[in-house]
Write an enzyme that holds these catalytic residues in place. Structure first.
Site, PDB file in Angstrom:
ATOM      1  N   LYS A  30       0.683  -1.195   0.029  1.00  0.00           N
ATOM      2  CA  LYS A  30       0.013  -0.241   0.192  1.00  0.00           C
ATOM      3  C   LYS A  30       0.733   1.369  -0.003  1.00  0.00           C
ATOM      4  O   LYS A  30       2.095   1.176   0.227  1.00  0.00           O
ATOM      5  CB  LYS A  30      -0.853  -0.080   1.243  1.00  0.00           C
ATOM      6  CG  LYS A  30      -1.696  -1.345   1.212  1.00  0.00           C
ATOM      7  CD  LYS A  30      -2.739  -1.281   2.607  1.00  0.00           C
ATOM      8  CE  LYS A  30      -3.852  -2.532   2.431  1.00  0.00           C
ATOM      9  NZ  LYS A  30      -4.859  -2.312   3.668  1.00  0.00           N
ATOM     10  N   TYR A  42     -12.368  -2.817  -3.344  1.00  0.00           N
ATOM     11  CA  TYR A  42     -12.774  -3.048  -2.086  1.00  0.00           C
ATOM     12  C   TYR A  42     -14.328  -2.974  -1.876  1.00  0.00           C
ATOM     13  O   TYR A  42     -15.163  -2.491  -0.958  1.00  0.00           O
ATOM     14  CB  TYR A  42     -12.172  -1.867  -0.960  1.00  0.00           C
ATOM     15  CG  TYR A  42     -10.811  -2.124  -0.370  1.00  0.00           C
ATOM     16  CD1 TYR A  42     -10.554  -3.229   0.134  1.00  0.00           C
ATOM     17  CD2 TYR A  42      -9.869  -1.306  -0.907  1.00  0.00           C
ATOM     18  CE1 TYR A  42      -9.230  -3.581   0.743  1.00  0.00           C
ATOM     19  CE2 TYR A  42      -8.652  -1.407  -0.334  1.00  0.00           C
ATOM     20  CZ  TYR A  42      -8.441  -2.791   0.257  1.00  0.00           C
ATOM     21  OH  TYR A  42      -7.004  -2.766   0.840  1.00  0.00           O
ATOM     22  N   ASN A  66      -1.933  -0.257   7.478  1.00  0.00           N
ATOM     23  CA  ASN A  66      -1.489  -1.340   7.660  1.00  0.00           C
ATOM     24  C   ASN A  66      -0.479  -1.987   6.468  1.00  0.00           C
ATOM     25  O   ASN A  66      -0.218  -3.221   6.446  1.00  0.00           O
ATOM     26  CB  ASN A  66      -2.521  -2.653   8.162  1.00  0.00           C
ATOM     27  CG  ASN A  66      -3.549  -2.768   6.956  1.00  0.00           C
ATOM     28  OD1 ASN A  66      -3.524  -2.329   5.861  1.00  0.00           O
ATOM     29  ND2 ASN A  66      -4.572  -3.577   7.365  1.00  0.00           N
ATOM     30  N   HIS A  92      -1.756  -5.546   1.300  1.00  0.00           N
ATOM     31  CA  HIS A  92      -3.191  -6.262   1.227  1.00  0.00           C
ATOM     32  C   HIS A  92      -2.566  -7.802   0.576  1.00  0.00           C
ATOM     33  O   HIS A  92      -1.701  -7.775  -0.099  1.00  0.00           O
ATOM     34  CB  HIS A  92      -3.771  -5.543   0.007  1.00  0.00           C
ATOM     35  CG  HIS A  92      -4.928  -6.509  -0.436  1.00  0.00           C
ATOM     36  ND1 HIS A  92      -6.060  -6.567   0.071  1.00  0.00           N
ATOM     37  CD2 HIS A  92      -4.954  -7.181  -1.505  1.00  0.00           C
ATOM     38  CE1 HIS A  92      -6.849  -7.382  -0.505  1.00  0.00           C
ATOM     39  NE2 HIS A  92      -6.027  -7.782  -1.575  1.00  0.00           N
ATOM     40  N   GLU A 138      -9.286 -10.544  -7.735  1.00  0.00           N
ATOM     41  CA  GLU A 138      -8.613  -9.380  -7.630  1.00  0.00           C
ATOM     42  C   GLU A 138      -7.391  -9.382  -8.878  1.00  0.00           C
ATOM     43  O   GLU A 138      -7.092  -8.357  -9.368  1.00  0.00           O
ATOM     44  CB  GLU A 138      -7.889  -9.426  -6.254  1.00  0.00           C
ATOM     45  CG  GLU A 138      -8.850  -9.075  -5.440  1.00  0.00           C
ATOM     46  CD  GLU A 138      -8.371  -9.176  -3.729  1.00  0.00           C
ATOM     47  OE1 GLU A 138      -7.165  -9.613  -3.642  1.00  0.00           O
ATOM     48  OE2 GLU A 138      -9.260  -9.084  -2.925  1.00  0.00           O
TER      49      GLU A 138
HETATM   50  P1  DAT Z   1      -7.821  -7.210   5.363  1.00  0.00           P
HETATM   51  O1  DAT Z   1      -6.705  -6.199   4.520  1.00  0.00           O
HETATM   52  O2  DAT Z   1      -6.706  -7.941   6.350  1.00  0.00           O
HETATM   53  O3  DAT Z   1      -8.137  -8.263   4.291  1.00  0.00           O
HETATM   54  P2  DAT Z   1     -10.221  -6.162   5.258  1.00  0.00           P
HETATM   55  O4  DAT Z   1     -10.350  -6.839   3.925  1.00  0.00           O
HETATM   56  O5  DAT Z   1     -11.270  -6.670   6.287  1.00  0.00           O
HETATM   57  O6  DAT Z   1      -8.815  -6.647   6.018  1.00  0.00           O
HETATM   58  O7  DAT Z   1     -10.177  -4.580   5.140  1.00  0.00           O
HETATM   59  C1  DAT Z   1      -9.383  -4.105   4.186  1.00  0.00           C
HETATM   60  C2  DAT Z   1      -8.690  -2.890   4.711  1.00  0.00           C
HETATM   61  O8  DAT Z   1      -9.579  -1.984   5.354  1.00  0.00           O
HETATM   62  C3  DAT Z   1      -8.128  -3.163   5.895  1.00  0.00           C
HETATM   63  O9  DAT Z   1      -6.544  -3.802   5.339  1.00  0.00           O
HETATM   64  C4  DAT Z   1      -7.942  -2.077   6.558  1.00  0.00           C
HETATM   65  C5  DAT Z   1      -9.187  -1.375   6.212  1.00  0.00           C
HETATM   66  N1  DAT Z   1      -9.848  -1.551   7.699  1.00  0.00           N
HETATM   67  C6  DAT Z   1     -10.391  -2.926   7.837  1.00  0.00           C
HETATM   68  N2  DAT Z   1     -11.157  -2.558   9.136  1.00  0.00           N
HETATM   69  C7  DAT Z   1     -10.908  -1.240   9.390  1.00  0.00           C
HETATM   70  C8  DAT Z   1     -11.477  -0.332  10.543  1.00  0.00           C
HETATM   71  N3  DAT Z   1     -12.375  -0.837  11.480  1.00  0.00           N
HETATM   72  N4  DAT Z   1     -11.087   0.964  10.444  1.00  0.00           N
HETATM   73  C9  DAT Z   1     -10.402   1.343   9.395  1.00  0.00           C
HETATM   74  N5  DAT Z   1      -9.955   0.691   8.630  1.00  0.00           N
HETATM   75  C10 DAT Z   1     -10.049  -0.775   8.460  1.00  0.00           C
HETATM   76 MG    MG Z   2      -9.319  -8.090   2.750  1.00  0.00          MG
END
Ligand code: DAT
Ligand code: MG
Length: 153
Positions: free
Chosen positions: A13, A53, A116, A119, A130
């Site tokens: 990212k 997303y 974080n 991805h 994807e």
């Molecule tokens: P991952 O990236 O571990 O697959 P995800 O698909 O649930 O997690 O979410 C995608 C991204 O969205 C994640 O990397 C960071 C952001 N995200 C997830 N939960 C969040 C939250 N509670 N607040 C802010 N950003 C969040």
């Molecule tokens: Mg995810």
């Protein structure tokens, strides 16, 4: 059935790029024994990121997530290997870096969920979706890795 040709989509990212972690992250996938099939350095469009997303569109953080992912260049990649989807998720750590163990990418290099740094696809099905979203078939480069016989039985 588990396949050596399983693929996953990984993206470093914008914060991972800005913090100079591209080499470190790629190194971990190379060292593990996974095979790089495609890679591009790009500023992803907001349309592409909204689609990427789309499953999170009802989440309150969705708009901010798209803005963050569009805030600078990222590195989009396809990696191949046995159980690469599941193993990559383990290598990444938990979505919230605070829950990620040391030794994982998120556990070692970041602090908050909204920054974080990486991805990784969460299932073989989403990996396929994807990869098709981010890459054309011609951009996936097939080749024989000289290390293959030293990684697989
Ligand atoms: P991952 O990236 O571990 O697959 P995800 O698909 O649930 O997690 O979410 C995608 C991204 O969205 C994640 O990397 C960071 C952001 N995200 C997830 N939960 C969040 C939250 N509670 N607040 C802010 N950003 C969040
Ligand atoms: Mg995810």
């Amino acid at each position: 059935m588990a396949s050596i040709s399983e693929c996953t989509f990984i993206a470093i990212k914008p914060d991972g790029v800005q913090r100079g972690l591209v080499g470190e992250i790629i190194k971990r996938f190379e060292q593990k024994g996974f095979k790089l099939l495609a890679m591009k350095f790009m500023l992803a469009s907001e349309d592409l990121l909204r689609e990427h997303y789309i499953d999170l569109q009802d989440q309150p953080f969705y708009a901010g997530l798209v803005t963050y992912m569009h805030s600078g260049p990222l590195v989009a990649m396809v990696w191949e290997g046995l159980n690469v989807v599941k193993t990559s998720r383990v290598m990444l750590g938990e979505t919230n870096p605070a829950d990620s163990k040391p030794g994982t990418i998120r556990g070692d290099f970041c602090v908050q969920v909204g920054k974080n740094i990486i991805h990784g696809s969460d299932s073989v099905e989403s990996a396929e979706t994807e990869i098709n979203l981010w890459f054309t078939p011609e951009e996936l480069v097939g080749y024989t890795s000289c290390a293959h016989q030293w990684i697989y039985e």
